[in-house]
Design a protein around this motif. Structure first.
Motif, PDB file in Angstrom:
ATOM      1  N   GLY A  56      -0.346  10.801  -8.222  1.00 17.49           N
ATOM      2  CA  GLY A  56      -1.769  10.580  -8.009  1.00 17.49           C
ATOM      3  C   GLY A  56      -2.213   9.134  -8.129  1.00 17.49           C
ATOM      4  O   GLY A  56      -3.410   8.846  -8.022  1.00 17.49           O
ATOM      5  N   HIS A  57      -1.279   8.210  -8.310  1.00 16.40           N
ATOM      6  CA  HIS A  57      -1.668   6.813  -8.508  1.00 16.40           C
ATOM      7  C   HIS A  57      -2.294   6.191  -7.258  1.00 16.40           C
ATOM      8  O   HIS A  57      -3.293   5.468  -7.368  1.00 16.40           O
ATOM      9  N   ALA A  58      -1.741   6.437  -6.085  1.00 12.03           N
ATOM     10  CA  ALA A  58      -2.303   5.844  -4.867  1.00 12.03           C
ATOM     11  C   ALA A  58      -3.720   6.353  -4.628  1.00 12.03           C
ATOM     12  O   ALA A  58      -4.616   5.580  -4.283  1.00 12.03           O
ATOM     13  N   THR A  59      -3.933   7.646  -4.841  1.00 12.08           N
ATOM     14  CA  THR A  59      -5.272   8.219  -4.672  1.00 12.08           C
ATOM     15  C   THR A  59      -6.250   7.569  -5.649  1.00 12.08           C
ATOM     16  O   THR A  59      -7.359   7.178  -5.270  1.00 12.08           O
ATOM     17  N   ALA A  60      -5.844   7.409  -6.894  1.00 10.35           N
ATOM     18  CA  ALA A  60      -6.711   6.806  -7.913  1.00 10.35           C
ATOM     19  C   ALA A  60      -6.951   5.325  -7.631  1.00 10.35           C
ATOM     20  O   ALA A  60      -8.060   4.815  -7.822  1.00 10.35           O
ATOM     21  N   MET A  61      -5.926   4.620  -7.172  1.00  6.53           N
ATOM     22  CA  MET A  61      -6.061   3.198  -6.843  1.00  6.53           C
ATOM     23  C   MET A  61      -7.083   2.993  -5.737  1.00  6.53           C
ATOM     24  O   MET A  61      -7.948   2.127  -5.840  1.00  6.53           O
ATOM     25  N   LEU A  62      -6.948   3.784  -4.686  1.00  4.81           N
ATOM     26  CA  LEU A  62      -7.883   3.662  -3.567  1.00  4.81           C
ATOM     27  C   LEU A  62      -9.298   4.006  -4.025  1.00  4.81           C
ATOM     28  O   LEU A  62     -10.252   3.291  -3.719  1.00  4.81           O
ATOM     29  N   ALA A  63      -9.448   5.063  -4.798  1.00  9.68           N
ATOM     30  CA  ALA A  63     -10.768   5.441  -5.312  1.00  9.68           C
ATOM     31  C   ALA A  63     -11.360   4.326  -6.172  1.00  9.68           C
ATOM     32  O   ALA A  63     -12.574   4.072  -6.118  1.00  9.68           O
ATOM     33  N   ALA A  64     -10.544   3.647  -6.940  1.00 12.27           N
ATOM     34  CA  ALA A  64     -11.027   2.591  -7.832  1.00 12.27           C
ATOM     35  C   ALA A  64     -11.496   1.353  -7.075  1.00 12.27           C
ATOM     36  O   ALA A  64     -12.406   0.653  -7.532  1.00 12.27           O
ATOM     37  N   VAL A  65     -10.903   1.060  -5.928  1.00 16.81           N
ATOM     38  CA  VAL A  65     -11.275  -0.162  -5.209  1.00 16.81           C
ATOM     39  C   VAL A  65     -12.487   0.042  -4.301  1.00 16.81           C
ATOM     40  O   VAL A  65     -13.165  -0.932  -3.951  1.00 16.81           O
ATOM     41  N   LEU A  66     -12.810   1.265  -3.941  1.00 17.93           N
ATOM     42  CA  LEU A  66     -13.928   1.486  -3.016  1.00 17.93           C
ATOM     43  C   LEU A  66     -15.261   0.966  -3.556  1.00 17.93           C
ATOM     44  O   LEU A  66     -15.987   0.273  -2.829  1.00 17.93           O
ATOM     45  N   GLY A  71      11.597  -1.030  -5.447  1.00 17.38           N
ATOM     46  CA  GLY A  71      11.257  -0.663  -4.079  1.00 17.38           C
ATOM     47  C   GLY A  71       9.788  -0.704  -3.732  1.00 17.38           C
ATOM     48  O   GLY A  71       9.392  -0.240  -2.669  1.00 17.38           O
ATOM     49  N   LEU A  72       8.943  -1.258  -4.594  1.00 14.72           N
ATOM     50  CA  LEU A  72       7.529  -1.408  -4.269  1.00 14.72           C
ATOM     51  C   LEU A  72       7.389  -2.311  -3.058  1.00 14.72           C
ATOM     52  O   LEU A  72       7.987  -3.372  -3.000  1.00 14.72           O
ATOM     53  N   GLU A  73       6.618  -1.850  -2.072  1.00 15.18           N
ATOM     54  CA  GLU A  73       6.380  -2.638  -0.859  1.00 15.18           C
ATOM     55  C   GLU A  73       4.886  -2.701  -0.599  1.00 15.18           C
ATOM     56  O   GLU A  73       4.228  -1.690  -0.529  1.00 15.18           O
ATOM     57  N   VAL A  74       4.352  -3.903  -0.471  1.00 16.00           N
ATOM     58  CA  VAL A  74       2.964  -4.086  -0.041  1.00 16.00           C
ATOM     59  C   VAL A  74       2.824  -5.454   0.584  1.00 16.00           C
ATOM     60  O   VAL A  74       2.807  -5.599   1.777  1.00 16.00           O
ATOM     61  N   GLY A  75       2.739  -6.481  -0.268  1.00 15.08           N
ATOM     62  CA  GLY A  75       2.498  -7.831   0.221  1.00 15.08           C
ATOM     63  C   GLY A  75       3.754  -8.495   0.733  1.00 15.08           C
ATOM     64  O   GLY A  75       4.865  -8.009   0.543  1.00 15.08           O
ATOM     65  N   ALA A  76       3.566  -9.613   1.375  1.00 14.87           N
ATOM     66  CA  ALA A  76       4.694 -10.373   1.922  1.00 14.87           C
ATOM     67  C   ALA A  76       5.211 -11.343   0.856  1.00 14.87           C
ATOM     68  O   ALA A  76       5.220 -12.549   1.044  1.00 14.87           O
ATOM     69  N   HIS A  77       5.652 -10.829  -0.286  1.00 11.68           N
ATOM     70  CA  HIS A  77       6.065 -11.677  -1.398  1.00 11.68           C
ATOM     71  C   HIS A  77       7.371 -12.402  -1.124  1.00 11.68           C
ATOM     72  O   HIS A  77       7.605 -13.468  -1.652  1.00 11.68           O
ATOM     73  N   ARG A 101       5.133   1.922  -7.037  1.00 16.19           N
ATOM     74  CA  ARG A 101       6.575   1.836  -7.304  1.00 16.19           C
ATOM     75  C   ARG A 101       7.156   3.255  -7.225  1.00 16.19           C
ATOM     76  O   ARG A 101       6.532   4.224  -7.644  1.00 16.19           O
ATOM     77  N   PRO A 102       8.342   3.404  -6.646  1.00 16.72           N
ATOM     78  CA  PRO A 102       8.913   4.731  -6.402  1.00 16.72           C
ATOM     79  C   PRO A 102       8.983   5.645  -7.628  1.00 16.72           C
ATOM     80  O   PRO A 102       8.730   6.849  -7.504  1.00 16.72           O
ATOM     81  N   SER A 103       9.281   5.127  -8.805  1.00 15.02           N
ATOM     82  CA  SER A 103       9.386   5.999  -9.982  1.00 15.02           C
ATOM     83  C   SER A 103       8.029   6.581 -10.400  1.00 15.02           C
ATOM     84  O   SER A 103       7.989   7.518 -11.197  1.00 15.02           O
ATOM     85  N   CYS A 104       6.943   6.040  -9.859  1.00 18.12           N
ATOM     86  CA  CYS A 104       5.597   6.521 -10.207  1.00 18.12           C
ATOM     87  C   CYS A 104       4.915   7.237  -9.048  1.00 18.12           C
ATOM     88  O   CYS A 104       3.739   7.608  -9.156  1.00 18.12           O
ATOM     89  N   SER A 105       5.641   7.421  -7.944  1.00 19.01           N
ATOM     90  CA  SER A 105       5.026   8.080  -6.791  1.00 19.01           C
ATOM     91  C   SER A 105       4.852   9.571  -7.058  1.00 19.01           C
ATOM     92  O   SER A 105       5.439  10.130  -7.987  1.00 19.01           O
TER      93      SER A 105
END
Length: 183
Positions: free
Chosen positions: A117-127, A23-29, A110-114
């Motif tokens: 804190g992964h989204a928060t860490a991902m965003l922090a890592a890309v800034l 169920g991961l959704e982001v790009g238009a794969h 991915r839903p099983s990892c929601s």
């Protein structure tokens, strides 16, 4: 192992396909069909990675059938060893469309990892990457108003609400934030 942002590569394609199945959704794969996208990735991982990193069409088709300029972007996978946890797309500049809806960054977990804190860490890592590679002082991050988890992610990363506006392709409202990019 601590997750890191990395460029997509063939060694992670099977895990990425599993994330899409989950169920991961982001790009238009797969143009809205994650099962078809996952099957395509499994059938030709090298081709998928080549297309992901290669040149893209200059325009994208919009939900209303119109077309808009496509911004260049860099795709990252958030990976903990051999497991893809999420995907993040950093758009290099804002087109007219991305100024209205989309912003510089889109991400998903991915839903099983929601809720870990992964989204928060991902965003922090890309800034810092956005600042170093693209010389951006801040990035625009747009969130559907009902997406409370993503609102928390953006605000934990210093996001400042700019405004709330109607979503241009359907119902609902978008919260548009500016998030500072640390040096």
């Amino acid at each position: 192992m601590t997750p890191v942002l990395m460029a997509p590569h063939t060694g992670l394609c099977a895990s990425f396909a599993e994330a899409l199945d989950e169920g991961l959704e982001v790009g238009a794969h797969g143009a809205g069909d994650p099962a078809a996208a996952a099957a395509t990735i499994r059938a030709d991982p090298a081709g998928f990675v080549t297309r992901l990193h290669g040149p893209k069409p200059a325009f994208i088709e919009l939900p209303d059938g119109g077309f808009a300029e496509r911004a260049p972007e860099t795709v990252f996978w958030w990976s903990d060893g051999a497991k893809v946890i999420g995907e993040l797309r950093l758009r290099h500049r804002l087109t007219a469309l991305l100024q209205r809806a989309g912003g510089h960054i889109g991400y998903g977990v991915r839903p099983s990892c929601s809720r870990q804190g992964h989204a928060t860490a991902m965003l922090a890592a890309v800034l810092p990457i956005a600042r170093e590679r693209l010389a951006l002082q801040s990035v625009a991050v747009h969130v559907r108003e009902h997406n409370l988890a993503s609102i928390r992610v953006v605000e934990k990363n210093g996001g400042v609400l700019v405004d709330i506006c109607p979503y241009p392709y359907g119902s609902g409202m978008y919260r548009r934030y500016r998030v500072p990019c640390p040096a």
